[in-house]
Scaffold this active site. Structure first.
Site, short mmCIF file in Angstrom:
data_model
loop_
_atom_site.label_atom_id
_atom_site.label_comp_id
_atom_site.label_asym_id
_atom_site.label_seq_id
_atom_site.Cartn_x
_atom_site.Cartn_y
_atom_site.Cartn_z
N THR A 16 -63.47 70.64 -4.69
CA THR A 16 -63.50 71.40 -3.43
C THR A 16 -61.86 71.24 -2.72
O THR A 16 -61.17 70.25 -3.26
CB THR A 16 -64.51 70.66 -2.36
OG1 THR A 16 -63.97 69.46 -1.97
CG2 THR A 16 -65.83 70.72 -3.11
N GLY A 17 -61.56 72.32 -1.92
CA GLY A 17 -60.18 72.09 -1.58
C GLY A 17 -59.24 72.10 -2.67
O GLY A 17 -58.28 71.65 -2.69
N ALA A 18 -59.46 73.04 -3.39
CA ALA A 18 -58.86 73.29 -4.67
C ALA A 18 -57.33 74.18 -4.62
O ALA A 18 -56.93 74.15 -5.77
CB ALA A 18 -59.85 73.80 -5.84
N SER A 20 -54.72 73.95 -2.92
CA SER A 20 -53.44 73.33 -2.04
C SER A 20 -53.46 72.00 -2.38
O SER A 20 -54.50 71.16 -2.59
CB SER A 20 -53.40 73.74 -0.80
OG SER A 20 -54.07 73.06 0.29
N GLY A 21 -52.29 71.34 -1.98
CA GLY A 21 -52.14 69.80 -2.13
C GLY A 21 -52.82 69.03 -3.44
O GLY A 21 -52.66 69.50 -4.58
N ILE A 22 -53.55 68.20 -2.88
CA ILE A 22 -54.19 67.31 -4.02
C ILE A 22 -55.03 67.94 -4.76
O ILE A 22 -55.41 67.82 -5.90
CB ILE A 22 -54.64 65.88 -3.27
CG1 ILE A 22 -53.95 64.97 -2.69
CG2 ILE A 22 -55.69 65.23 -4.25
CD1 ILE A 22 -54.49 63.88 -1.46
N GLY A 23 -56.09 68.75 -4.19
CA GLY A 23 -56.88 69.60 -5.19
C GLY A 23 -56.42 70.34 -6.05
O GLY A 23 -56.65 70.50 -7.23
N SER A 145 -59.04 57.84 2.63
CA SER A 145 -57.44 57.63 3.13
C SER A 145 -57.33 56.29 3.18
O SER A 145 -58.07 55.29 3.35
CB SER A 145 -57.23 58.57 4.23
OG SER A 145 -56.09 58.29 4.92
N TYR A 158 -58.90 62.48 12.80
CA TYR A 158 -58.60 62.07 11.32
C TYR A 158 -59.21 60.69 10.90
O TYR A 158 -59.99 60.59 9.86
CB TYR A 158 -57.43 62.67 10.92
CG TYR A 158 -57.16 62.43 9.53
CD1 TYR A 158 -57.37 63.40 8.62
CD2 TYR A 158 -56.53 61.24 8.66
CE1 TYR A 158 -57.41 63.49 7.33
CE2 TYR A 158 -56.17 61.16 7.36
CZ TYR A 158 -56.88 62.27 6.61
OH TYR A 158 -56.44 62.32 5.38
#
Length: 346
Positions: A16-18, A20-23, A145, A158
């Site tokens: 998921t969250g694929a 941008s960034g880490i994904g 995190s 957060y």
């Protein structure tokens, strides 16, 4: 029953969250290793663009536009993966968002939306992964995190969501192990990472937000995620700073409170005034799709983490020694800072 995890090249991996960034980094790295991919994000156009890129390199990719905060959409993601590939071997709950501002300034609507993504998105994904992998087994990987173990001002909501992710993940692991379900459950705890994290965050500050140093490359997190896909690990700290923050907060909580009060209001704000028309990604997908890094860091980005690399290769004894060394280093650093501040005050 212990999970028997397949080599990555033989796996079907949900991320998921694929976009941008880490994904995004994890998806590209997993495709290069030969995994079949099921990629989810809110931005369907960005997903199609990413699929075309990975398929051009020979990857087998399914994309499903998904808001992880909506349980029915996550259930549809799991069902689509099974319909296409017949199984899921690893499920990565990576989607997340932040906001910068004091608690008294943050709207309730924004706080609830953050929790809907960061916490409930992990809950929805984890329960769907459990439902789909219960019999065959596999790996469930949740992104926490360094703020799963401690907190900082200006990112309180957060930090609260990542504390909640840790509590949920740890308790779910116990239930899975008690029922002898062959699923490995791993919580990844990255330090500050050079992604679109601040660009996508809702900002209440007078200046543009930034992540405090040291800042690590997203490739380090992706490697840790893919390691957990084929190796049973309870927790993985990405970046020695993450482990130091966790240990320091556990052993010296009031000192770390004071250090955060003295430094984090300044270190989380850049010298650039807040953009009046900035577009964040709290309530809807933001811009900067298919961008792994921010390109905004004013300090060098750590491309390697000796601590994380060694901890991934080390056995239990070596890992314990590493943590002991990290604890001593944290204690020495903090007492040195405290001594300096005391001398300055006198």
């Amino acid at each position: 029953m212990k999970a028997s995890l397949k080599p990555l090249a033989s796996q079907v991996v949900v991320i998921t969250g694929a976009t941008s960034g880490i994904g995004l980094t994890t998806a590209r790295m997993a495709a290069a290793e030969g995994a079949a991919l099921v990629l989810a994000a809110r931005d369907g156009a960005a997903l199609r663009q990413l699929a075309a890129e990975l398929e051009a390199g020979g990857a087998d990719v399914l994309t499903v536009a998904t808001d992880v905060g909506v349980r029915t959409e996550v259930e549809q993601l799991g069902q689509a993966a099974i319909a296409r590939f017949g199984r899921i071997d690893t499920w990565v709950n990576n989607a997340g968002i932040s906001m910068f501002g004091r608690h008294e300034e943050v709207s309730e609507e924004d706080g609830q939306r953050l929790f809907q993504t960061n916490f409930w998105g992990v809950v929805h994904g984890s329960l769907e992964a459990l439902r789909q992998m219960r019999d065959r087994g596999g790996a469930l990987i949740n992104l926490g995190s360094e703020l799963s173990d401690c907190a900082v001002p200006l990112q309180g909501m957060y930090a609260a969501s990542k504390h909640a992710v840790k509590g949920f993940t740890d308790s779910l692991r116990m239930e899975i192990e008690r029922d002898r379900i062959p699923i490995s459950v791993t919580l990844i705890k990255p330090a500050a990472i050079d992604t679109m994290f601040t660009a996508h965050a809702r900002n209440y500050l007078p200046h543009e937000p930034q992540v405090p140093p040291p800042v690590y490359a997203p490739e380090l997190v992706a490697r840790a995620i893919l390691h957990a896909a084929s190796h049973r690990r309870r927790d993985i700290y990405v970046g020695g700073a993450s482990r130091l923050m966790s240990l320091g907060n556990f052993h010296l909580p009031r000192l770390f409170d004071r250090l955060a009060e003295a430094t984090m209001f300044r270190l989380q704000q850049s010298d650039r005034p807040a953009l009046p028309d900035r577009r964040d990604a709290l309530h809807a997908s933001g811009g900067n799709a298919l961008q792994q890094r921010s390109g905004l860091q004013q300090q060098p980005v750590c491309e390697r983490s000796p601590y994380t690399s060694l901890s991934l290769r080390a056995g239990p004894l070596m890992t314990a020694l590493l943590w002991g060394g990290a604890a001593y280093a944290a204690y020495a650093a903090c007492t040195a800072v405290a001594g300096t501040r005391a001398r300055s005050a006198s």
